[in-house]
Design an enzyme around this catalytic site. Structure first.
Site, mmCIF file in Angstrom:
data_model
loop_
_atom_site.group_PDB
_atom_site.id
_atom_site.type_symbol
_atom_site.label_atom_id
_atom_site.label_comp_id
_atom_site.label_asym_id
_atom_site.label_seq_id
_atom_site.Cartn_x
_atom_site.Cartn_y
_atom_site.Cartn_z
ATOM 1 N N GLY A 75 56.141 22.806 8.525
ATOM 2 C CA GLY A 75 56.061 23.624 9.732
ATOM 3 C C GLY A 75 55.933 22.793 10.991
ATOM 4 O O GLY A 75 56.629 23.047 11.988
ATOM 5 N N ARG A 85 60.762 30.412 11.961
ATOM 6 C CA ARG A 85 60.571 31.183 10.730
ATOM 7 C C ARG A 85 60.973 32.648 10.913
ATOM 8 O O ARG A 85 61.395 33.297 9.962
ATOM 9 C CB ARG A 85 59.114 31.094 10.278
ATOM 10 C CG ARG A 85 58.817 29.760 9.608
ATOM 11 C CD ARG A 85 57.389 29.664 9.154
ATOM 12 N NE ARG A 85 57.219 28.510 8.285
ATOM 13 C CZ ARG A 85 56.048 27.921 8.049
ATOM 14 N NH1 ARG A 85 54.952 28.383 8.625
ATOM 15 N NH2 ARG A 85 55.974 26.899 7.236
ATOM 16 N N LYS A 137 47.827 16.251 6.373
ATOM 17 C CA LYS A 137 47.210 16.699 5.130
ATOM 18 C C LYS A 137 47.277 15.566 4.124
ATOM 19 O O LYS A 137 48.101 15.561 3.209
ATOM 20 C CB LYS A 137 47.929 17.930 4.593
ATOM 21 C CG LYS A 137 47.772 19.160 5.461
ATOM 22 C CD LYS A 137 48.642 20.292 4.920
ATOM 23 C CE LYS A 137 49.104 21.214 6.012
ATOM 24 N NZ LYS A 137 50.354 21.917 5.684
ATOM 25 N N GLY A 173 54.838 22.766 2.103
ATOM 26 C CA GLY A 173 54.199 22.627 0.797
ATOM 27 C C GLY A 173 55.120 23.062 -0.327
ATOM 28 O O GLY A 173 55.233 22.390 -1.358
HETATM 29 P P1 ADP Z 1 53.972 19.501 8.318
HETATM 30 O O1 ADP Z 1 53.488 20.836 8.835
HETATM 31 O O2 ADP Z 1 55.263 19.087 8.931
HETATM 32 O O3 ADP Z 1 53.996 19.476 6.811
HETATM 33 P P2 ADP Z 1 51.336 18.395 8.501
HETATM 34 O O4 ADP Z 1 50.785 19.765 8.657
HETATM 35 O O5 ADP Z 1 51.005 17.660 7.280
HETATM 36 O O6 ADP Z 1 52.914 18.400 8.749
HETATM 37 O O7 ADP Z 1 50.807 17.469 9.695
HETATM 38 C C1 ADP Z 1 51.061 17.761 11.034
HETATM 39 C C2 ADP Z 1 49.989 17.215 11.914
HETATM 40 O O8 ADP Z 1 49.722 15.856 11.634
HETATM 41 C C3 ADP Z 1 50.345 17.275 13.361
HETATM 42 O O9 ADP Z 1 49.563 18.261 13.996
HETATM 43 C C4 ADP Z 1 50.049 15.873 13.891
HETATM 44 O O10 ADP Z 1 49.353 15.880 15.101
HETATM 45 C C5 ADP Z 1 49.177 15.298 12.785
HETATM 46 N N1 ADP Z 1 49.204 13.829 12.750
HETATM 47 C C6 ADP Z 1 50.259 13.026 12.612
HETATM 48 N N2 ADP Z 1 49.893 11.739 12.691
HETATM 49 C C7 ADP Z 1 48.575 11.726 12.879
HETATM 50 C C8 ADP Z 1 47.604 10.682 13.077
HETATM 51 N N3 ADP Z 1 47.952 9.409 13.075
HETATM 52 N N4 ADP Z 1 46.319 11.046 13.252
HETATM 53 C C9 ADP Z 1 45.965 12.338 13.282
HETATM 54 N N5 ADP Z 1 46.823 13.363 13.108
HETATM 55 C C10 ADP Z 1 48.110 13.054 12.913
HETATM 56 MG MG MG Z 2 51.510 21.674 8.962
#
Ligand code: ADP
Ligand code: MG
Length: 406
Positions: free
Chosen positions: A362, A37, A202, A386
């Site tokens: 992120g 970023r 999330k 988001g």
């Molecule tokens: P992004 O930032 O790419 O939008 P999110 O913030 O929604 O993604 O999610 C990222 C997190 O999701 C990571 O820290 C990862 O460890 C967690 N995650 C992925 N799969 C699982 C799972 N099966 N159980 C718990 N956490 C998970």
């Molecule tokens: Mg995230």
């Protein structure tokens, strides 16, 4: 795409320009683990300093509680930003206090200061319009113009995104422009087959976007933590995996809607189940419909998609012309549970050149970089998870509308 761009601000030589960036980078023990970023904010800042502007950079980092909190200080970011810009960046230890006043007063043409974390001030994210306006006024008094370049926050109606843009002559920076050029290709004319890959943690955030995306895509691949709400909706037990029981009905609704629309929702057929949350956990791969039938029983935690699922997802991606990916397929931060995310990342890198593959989010961006993929292996890596999801949903983003977006 149309909104006010940097040119609309006229000659900026000697003018003080407030620039909202999204420098919300992941930190581990005070060290930046992914500077994507910060790198993404460089083109706009360079354009401004080259034109002789006096630049004040503002950003948030993490979610402090409206008060100073040393672990969310932007100080390490100032150092890295200076390295990337090839100039020294003065860091102010507050956002609108004495230190910021002094730093701004010391600005010469082409100089850059970074103010401390916006979210150390309750006005930044206040629900109260007047409080946000008041804080925006305190930021705005420093500057002649405002440039909005924090794509990751344009979906937020916050003082440094919205109210300050109303207050000053304002325009979008080059990062926002670049992000929107790609995202518009996804919304206006996505070449088909169009596949969206969703994962991450999330759960409730992302379940909502599924409804909006279903009419637009051909295939939806679901992994990550949200998958367990899908498996539970189909009647499977999921052990101690992430589950949002209040979303089960919504998920059943999406599954039915997908069927009506002829959209294929591909769910995992196998899951990596762990004894506990940790890199030293015991783990096994099991069928997605029998997560509780491992030695860990009901305490088993689904932490990644299994190899059969990863191969199937990679196949679908390989056959797609447009792919948008948001959210890791598993807990990629722990080596034993990174394989699913790695498989999606490399499938996406493989189609680069013949199809458009976009990474949003992120953690997803941090994951692909942690795996060693260079940014140019992908069509685009968005700095906003988001924000990009809400844009794809067709929502009105306050931080773009205030820049005259239409
Ligand atoms: P992004 O930032 O790419 O939008 P999110 O913030 O929604 O993604 O999610 C990222 C997190 O999701 C990571 O820290 C990862 O460890 C967690 N995650 C992925 N799969 C699982 C799972 N099966 N159980 C718990 N956490 C998970
Ligand atoms: Mg995230």
């Amino acid at each position: 795409m149309s909104f006010r761009t940097l040119e609309s601000l006229g000659d900026l030589r000697g003018k003080t320009v407030l620039v909202r960036c999204d420098l919300n980078v992941p930190l581990k023990d005070g060290t930046i683990t992914d500077d994507g970023r910060i790198r993404a904010s460089v083109p706009t800042l360079t354009a401004l300093t080259t034109s002789g502007a006096r630049v004040i950079v503002i950003s948030h980092l993490g979610r402090p509680d409206g008060a100073p909190d040393a672990k969310y200080s932007l100080a390490p970011v100032a150092t890295r930003l200076g390295e990337l810009l090839g100039t020294s960046v003065v860091f102010a230890s507050d956002t609108v206090g004495q230190s910021a006043d002094d730093a701004v007063a010391g600005l010469g043409d082409g100089d850059v200061v970074l103010l401390e974390n916006l979210r150390f001030n309750p006005g930044e994210t206040s629900k109260d319009d007047a409080e946000r306006r008041e804080f925006a006024g305190r930021l705005g008094r420093y500057a002649d113009a405002f440039v909005s370049d924090g794509f990751g926050v344009v979906h937020r109606k916050q003082a440094s995104v919205y109210e300050v843009a109303e207050l000053l002559p304002s325009a979008a920076g080059l990062l926002i422009q670049a992000e929107l050029e790609v995202l518009e290709r996804l919304t206006r004319t996505p070449e088909q087959p169009y596949t969206v890959v969703l994962g991450g943690s999330k759960v409730s955030d992302k379940l909502a976007v599924i409804g909006a995306l279903l009419p637009k895509v051909n295939t939806l691949l679901v992994g990550g933590g949200m998958v367990f709400t899908f498996l539970a909706a189909l009647g499977h037990t999921v052990g101690s995996s992430l589950l949002e029981t209040d979303q089960l009905d919504a998920v059943r609704g999406y599954l039915a809607q997908a069927e009506e629309l002829g959209v294929e929702i591909v769910l995992p057929t196998d899951i990596v189940v762990a004894s506990k949350f940790g890199a030293d956990a015991d783990f096994v791969t099991t069928a997605a419909d029998s997560i509780e039938e491992t030695a860990f029983g009901a305490s088993g935690l689904g932490l990644d998609i299994g190899p059969e699922t990863a191969a199937r997802f990679a196949e679908v991606i390989a056959a797609s012309k447009t792919v948008f990916w948001n959210g890791p397929m598993g807990v990629f931060e722990l080596e034993p549970f990174a394989a699913g995310t790695k498989a999606v990342a490399s499938a996406l890198a493989d189609i680069n050149g013949t199809a458009l593959g976009v990474v949003g989010g992120g953690d997803s961006a941090a994951a692909v970089r942690a795996f060693g993929f260079a940014d140019d292996r992908f069509g685009h890596i968005s700095t906003g998870g988001g924000a990009s999801l809400e844009f794809l949903e067709g929502k009105h983003l306050p931080g773009l509308e205030v820049l005259g977006w239409q």
